[in-house]
Write a protein that holds these residues in place. Structure first.
Motif, short mmCIF file in Angstrom:
data_model
loop_
_atom_site.label_atom_id
_atom_site.label_comp_id
_atom_site.label_asym_id
_atom_site.label_seq_id
_atom_site.Cartn_x
_atom_site.Cartn_y
_atom_site.Cartn_z
N UNK A 83 47.88 -11.61 13.01
CA UNK A 83 47.94 -10.15 13.17
C UNK A 83 47.31 -9.80 14.50
N UNK A 84 47.83 -8.75 15.13
CA UNK A 84 47.31 -8.36 16.44
C UNK A 84 47.45 -6.87 16.64
N UNK A 85 46.69 -6.35 17.59
CA UNK A 85 46.80 -4.96 18.05
C UNK A 85 46.93 -4.96 19.57
N UNK A 86 47.77 -4.05 20.05
CA UNK A 86 47.89 -3.78 21.49
C UNK A 86 47.39 -2.35 21.69
N UNK A 87 46.21 -2.21 22.28
CA UNK A 87 45.57 -0.91 22.40
C UNK A 87 45.94 -0.25 23.73
N UNK A 88 46.51 0.96 23.66
CA UNK A 88 47.01 1.63 24.85
C UNK A 88 48.29 0.97 25.32
N UNK A 109 42.05 -0.25 10.25
CA UNK A 109 42.85 -1.46 10.42
C UNK A 109 42.03 -2.56 11.10
N UNK A 110 42.34 -3.81 10.75
CA UNK A 110 41.70 -4.97 11.39
C UNK A 110 42.78 -5.97 11.79
N UNK A 111 42.42 -6.87 12.69
CA UNK A 111 43.40 -7.85 13.16
C UNK A 111 42.69 -9.11 13.64
N UNK A 112 43.45 -10.19 13.73
CA UNK A 112 42.93 -11.45 14.27
C UNK A 112 42.74 -11.38 15.79
N UNK A 113 43.58 -10.58 16.43
CA UNK A 113 43.55 -10.45 17.89
C UNK A 113 43.74 -8.99 18.28
N UNK A 114 42.89 -8.51 19.18
CA UNK A 114 43.03 -7.14 19.69
C UNK A 114 43.02 -7.22 21.22
N UNK A 133 36.25 -14.42 12.73
CA UNK A 133 36.72 -15.39 13.71
C UNK A 133 37.83 -14.84 14.63
N UNK A 134 37.97 -13.50 14.63
CA UNK A 134 38.99 -12.89 15.47
C UNK A 134 38.55 -12.82 16.93
N UNK A 135 39.50 -12.53 17.81
CA UNK A 135 39.24 -12.43 19.24
C UNK A 135 39.70 -11.09 19.78
N UNK A 136 38.97 -10.61 20.79
CA UNK A 136 39.42 -9.47 21.58
C UNK A 136 39.74 -9.97 22.98
N UNK A 149 41.43 -12.30 32.25
CA UNK A 149 41.54 -12.09 30.81
C UNK A 149 40.29 -12.66 30.19
N UNK A 150 39.50 -11.79 29.58
CA UNK A 150 38.26 -12.20 28.89
C UNK A 150 38.57 -12.40 27.42
N UNK A 151 38.39 -13.62 26.93
CA UNK A 151 38.48 -13.88 25.51
C UNK A 151 37.11 -13.64 24.90
N UNK A 152 37.02 -12.61 24.04
CA UNK A 152 35.74 -12.19 23.48
C UNK A 152 35.72 -12.43 21.97
N UNK A 153 34.53 -12.70 21.46
CA UNK A 153 34.36 -12.78 20.01
C UNK A 153 33.02 -12.14 19.64
N UNK A 154 32.86 -11.83 18.37
CA UNK A 154 31.61 -11.24 17.89
C UNK A 154 30.49 -12.26 17.96
N UNK A 155 29.31 -11.80 18.35
CA UNK A 155 28.14 -12.69 18.36
C UNK A 155 27.55 -12.81 16.96
#
Length: 372
Positions: A195-200, A256-261, A302-305, A366-372
């Protein structure tokens, strides 16, 4: 849409027409009627005083007058500034002055048509740009009308996006994906999301690329109706409408939530002076900060932004080195990986560009980010 009604007299007749403030905010202080005998010196003086000049005569002569005014403005050298930041502000001031002068050459459009000699057909372009809400009597800057005509041609023909192998059809006022290097980064980044989101989302190009890479469920958001319609149209054309749901939202869809945003916000923290500039300028980095502070709550475990940014703001001096990394950490995020590429657009190689020293060093990341 707030309209101004402008009235003027010419050859014993009185006229009136609408001025669309949503498209061109500031109406002229007063109106003069000019024609084929008007020279650039006279037009420049009148424009500098705030006069709007309604051109009556030959359309091609009106275009030539506009070009002569542009050359007059562009040939003046930009003042020397000690820092790149000051150079940027001088450059922006020049751009604003240029637009203010050129937008004083105005055409009168009645029922979608100009009565000028050799005038092109503009009714479809106007209808496209104004969503069918074209006043019966309209005053519009010639430069703006030319932009609408060009945008309409882009919408019809489309813009080839190599990583998709297909065309994207941008609507008027929706930023076209002419810089492809950030799409290359999206293609390169490791991807396992369901699952993913494209913001803007804008034209929907990022959502389309994620769908092409195999993400089966995507939400594409935007807060502009024109962008939402544009994205929906493009995704339908590309055959991805069954994978992407286009949603009106100010950044994130509620709950909503997603694996990738993914977000590609405007890159420069400065004031936009025209509607199309909102895709480039983000005052006080508002969208960037809102994305960073809000994205963690919408990530699955374990999702990424993915944040896509240029460092041109740092090269210019609009953002301090390390400031973006600080905002990422403050949002409770950490950087898994940073993918970088160099710009390929012409200005990065144009030594005459006032910002060449900054543009030539620019990197897009492109910054691959995850929650700390």
């Amino acid at each position: 849409m707030t309209d101004h009604t402008i009235r003027w007299s010419h050859a014993g007749e009185t006229y009136q027409a609408d001025w669309l403030s949503s498209i061109q905010p500031n109406p002229p202080k007063w109106i003069e009627v000019i024609g084929d005998q008007t020279n650039a010196d006279t037009a420049y003086r009148l424009a500098s005083e705030g006069c709007g000049m309604i051109y009556q005569g030959d359309f091609q002569n009106a275009r030539q007058l506009l070009q002569a005014l542009a050359r007059r403005i562009d040939k003046k050298p930009l003042k020397t500034a000690p820092t790149m930041l000051e150079t940027f502000h001088l450059h922006r001031a020049r751009q604003i002055q240029r637009a203010n002068i050129l937008n004083k050459i105005i055409l009168h459009i009645e029922n979608g048509r100009s009565a000028m000699k050799r005038a092109p057909e503009v009714s479809e372009a106007l209808d496209n740009a104004l969503d069918g809400d074209v006043p019966a009597s309209l005053l519009i800057p010639l430069q703006l009308l030319q932009g609408m005509v060009g945008a309409f041609e882009w919408r019809k023909k489309g813009v080839l996006v190599p990583v998709l192998g297909q065309t994207i059809h941008p609507y008027y006022g929706v930023y076209s994906p002419v810089r492809g290097e950030y799409l290359d980064l999206i293609l390169q980044a490791p991807l396992q999301a369901k699952t993913a989101m494209d913001i803007g989302t804008g034209t929907g190009v990022i959502a389309a690329l994620l769908a092409k890479r195999g993400v089966p469920n995507i939400i594409a958001t935007d807060n502009q109706p024109r962008a939402l319609a544009c994205a929906q149209d493009n995704l339908q054309r590309l055959g991805f409408a069954n994978k992407v749901k286009v949603v009106e939202a100010d950044l994130f869809p509620s709950a909503a939530t997603a694996d990738l945003i993914v977000c590609n916000p405007p890159w420069l923290p400065a004031k936009a002076n025209a509607p199309i500039e909102h895709a480039v300028y983000d005052p006080d980095s508002r969208m960037l900060k809102a994305f960073l502070t809000g994205v963690k709550a919408h990530l699955n475990p374990n999702g990424e932004a993915w944040l896509i940014m240029s460092d041109l703001a740092e090269q210019i001096g609009l953002r301090k080195p390390g400031e973006l990394a600080g905002w990422i950490a403050d949002a409770g995020l950490e950087i898994l990986q940073r993918l970088d590429t160099q710009p390929r657009h012409g200005k990065a190689r144009d030594e005459q560009d006032p910002l060449f020293a900054a543009r030539s060093k620019e990197a897009t990341s492109l910054y691959r980010l995850k929650s700390r």
